[in-house]
Write an enzyme that holds these catalytic residues in place. Structure first.
Site, PDB file in Angstrom:
ATOM      1  N   SER A  71     148.467  37.544  21.140  1.00  0.00           N
ATOM      2  CA  SER A  71     147.204  38.195  21.491  1.00  0.00           C
ATOM      3  C   SER A  71     146.210  38.262  20.334  1.00  0.00           C
ATOM      4  O   SER A  71     145.049  38.606  20.539  1.00  0.00           O
ATOM      5  CB  SER A  71     147.477  39.609  22.017  1.00  0.00           C
ATOM      6  OG  SER A  71     148.171  40.359  21.041  1.00  0.00           O
TER       7      SER A  71
ATOM      8  N   HIS B  49     159.030  38.657  12.067  1.00  0.00           N
ATOM      9  CA  HIS B  49     159.165  40.072  12.424  1.00  0.00           C
ATOM     10  C   HIS B  49     160.626  40.493  12.604  1.00  0.00           C
ATOM     11  O   HIS B  49     160.903  41.498  13.249  1.00  0.00           O
ATOM     12  CB  HIS B  49     158.353  40.382  13.692  1.00  0.00           C
ATOM     13  CG  HIS B  49     156.873  40.379  13.449  1.00  0.00           C
ATOM     14  ND1 HIS B  49     155.927  40.450  14.459  1.00  0.00           N
ATOM     15  CD2 HIS B  49     156.156  40.311  12.295  1.00  0.00           C
ATOM     16  CE1 HIS B  49     154.713  40.418  13.930  1.00  0.00           C
ATOM     17  NE2 HIS B  49     154.815  40.332  12.629  1.00  0.00           N
TER      18      HIS B  49
ATOM     19  N   ASN C 256     158.287  36.707  17.477  1.00  0.00           N
ATOM     20  CA  ASN C 256     159.232  37.224  18.461  1.00  0.00           C
ATOM     21  C   ASN C 256     160.552  37.598  17.810  1.00  0.00           C
ATOM     22  O   ASN C 256     161.012  36.927  16.891  1.00  0.00           O
ATOM     23  CB  ASN C 256     159.480  36.179  19.560  1.00  0.00           C
ATOM     24  CG  ASN C 256     158.212  35.868  20.316  1.00  0.00           C
ATOM     25  OD1 ASN C 256     157.246  36.611  20.232  1.00  0.00           O
ATOM     26  ND2 ASN C 256     158.207  34.762  21.034  1.00  0.00           N
TER      27      ASN C 256
ATOM     28  N   GLU D 110     145.287  33.633  28.381  1.00  0.00           N
ATOM     29  CA  GLU D 110     143.862  34.000  28.448  1.00  0.00           C
ATOM     30  C   GLU D 110     143.325  33.929  27.016  1.00  0.00           C
ATOM     31  O   GLU D 110     144.122  33.884  26.090  1.00  0.00           O
ATOM     32  CB  GLU D 110     143.732  35.427  28.994  1.00  0.00           C
ATOM     33  CG  GLU D 110     144.419  36.407  28.065  1.00  0.00           C
ATOM     34  CD  GLU D 110     144.877  37.693  28.737  1.00  0.00           C
ATOM     35  OE1 GLU D 110     144.575  37.887  29.917  1.00  0.00           O
ATOM     36  OE2 GLU D 110     145.534  38.485  28.049  1.00  0.00           O
TER      37      GLU D 110
ATOM     38  N   GLY E  90     150.810  31.845  22.775  1.00  0.00           N
ATOM     39  CA  GLY E  90     151.256  33.093  23.401  1.00  0.00           C
ATOM     40  C   GLY E  90     151.190  34.320  22.520  1.00  0.00           C
ATOM     41  O   GLY E  90     152.096  35.148  22.538  1.00  0.00           O
TER      42      GLY E  90
ATOM     43  N   ASP F  76     163.250  37.973  19.848  1.00  0.00           N
ATOM     44  CA  ASP F  76     164.311  37.401  20.680  1.00  0.00           C
ATOM     45  C   ASP F  76     164.885  36.183  19.948  1.00  0.00           C
ATOM     46  O   ASP F  76     164.379  35.790  18.903  1.00  0.00           O
ATOM     47  CB  ASP F  76     163.776  37.034  22.089  1.00  0.00           C
ATOM     48  CG  ASP F  76     162.718  35.940  22.051  1.00  0.00           C
ATOM     49  OD1 ASP F  76     162.903  34.935  21.339  1.00  0.00           O
ATOM     50  OD2 ASP F  76     161.688  36.071  22.760  1.00  0.00           O
TER      51      ASP F  76
END
Ligand code: APR
Length: 240
Positions: free
Chosen positions: A179, A110, A93, A205, A177, A95
């Site tokens: 993918s 990142h 992230n 998921e 969290g 943020d």
């Protein structure tokens, strides 16, 4: 015994704080094709759009706060260190919610929205609230070469040496969290397994790489992470 804990986080950990994830159901990132706003080619094509996009993301940081999942990882970090273990938190992230929650052994692989760098002289530092092509580098004074300090597609993430070294020593690896679509981060679970770590995925998921984990917990990270951390803390205290 759990001595070396390695955590990888992605956009899902900040979802409950109100930060949009990258791959929405429509495949777009806030209305943009990801490659238009997250690649050197996209930046070269349309710097105005890319600067504006990151200026908005940066401004949005002042409207969001860390959630219970960020806080739980700080509790875990402090407990593991107090217990004489090692703790590593790698986030994809950009943020600043892990930092604001108080995480210290943190590697933002990142880059960070709050940082900028100059492609001409290599200067890196705090990003101004609004970055544009008219901005001059505080070090070399050239205009147009200061860009968000974000790793885009095709660029080498930060801290890879530190990350590889810590993965090789991990006893417990958790991905939260994310993918599992973006490498090298999506390959960390394999490296952790090779090092003999127990691996777990905590995601809303099943991710694209769910099959590579020993265990999985599905649900919102701000609910699942604090419960999972409590369990790990119980194990740590049981080790005493
Ligand atoms: N709790 C837990 N998981 C969640 C939640 C939530 N509240 N909300 C969404 N998720 C899950 C989604 O199901 C998805 O699997 O988080 C994942 C987020 O995936 P992405 O949007 O692809 O984000 P991420 O994996 O961090 O992206 C990796 O891609 O575009 C690049 O550089 C960018 O760092 C980014 C990288």
């Amino acid at each position: 015994m759990v001595a070396n804990i390695f955590i990888l986080t992605g956009a899902g950990i900040s979802a409950a704080s109100g930060v949009p994830t990258f791959r929405g159901a429509d495949g777009l990132w806030e209305g943009h094709h990801i490659e238009d706003v997250a690649s050197p080619e996209g930046f070269a094509r349309d710097p105005v759009l890319v600067h504006e996009f990151y200026n908005q993301r940066r401004a949005a940081l002042s409207r969001v706060n860390p959630n219970r999942a960020h806080a739980a990882l700080v509790t875990l970090e402090r407990a593991v260190i107090a217990h004489g273990g090692d703790f590593t938190l790698v986030t994809q992230n950009v943020d600043d919610l892990h930092q604001r929650a108080g995480s210290e052994r943190l590697f933002p692989m990142h880059g960070q929205l709050t940082r900028a760098r100059c492609t001409a002289c290599g200067w890196a530092g705090d990003a101004p609230p609004l970055l544009s092509s008219a901005h001059s580098c505080p070090a070399c004074a050239r205009k147009g070469d200061v860009r968000p300090d974000i790793i885009w597609f095709g660029e080498m993430p930060y801290f890879m040496e530190e990350i590889e070294e810590r993965l090789a020593n991990a006893d417990l690896f958790a991905a939260i969290g994310t993918s599992g679509h973006v490498y090298p981060a999506a390959g960390f679970v394999r490296e952790a397994r090779r090092a003999g770590a127990v691996t777990i995925e905590l995601n809303l998921e099943p991710s694209a790489i769910r099959g590579q984990f020993d265990h999985a917990i599905e649900g919102n990270a701000d609910e699942t992470v604090p419960i999972w951390v409590d369990g790990v803390l119980g194990q740590l205290h049981g080790d005493r």
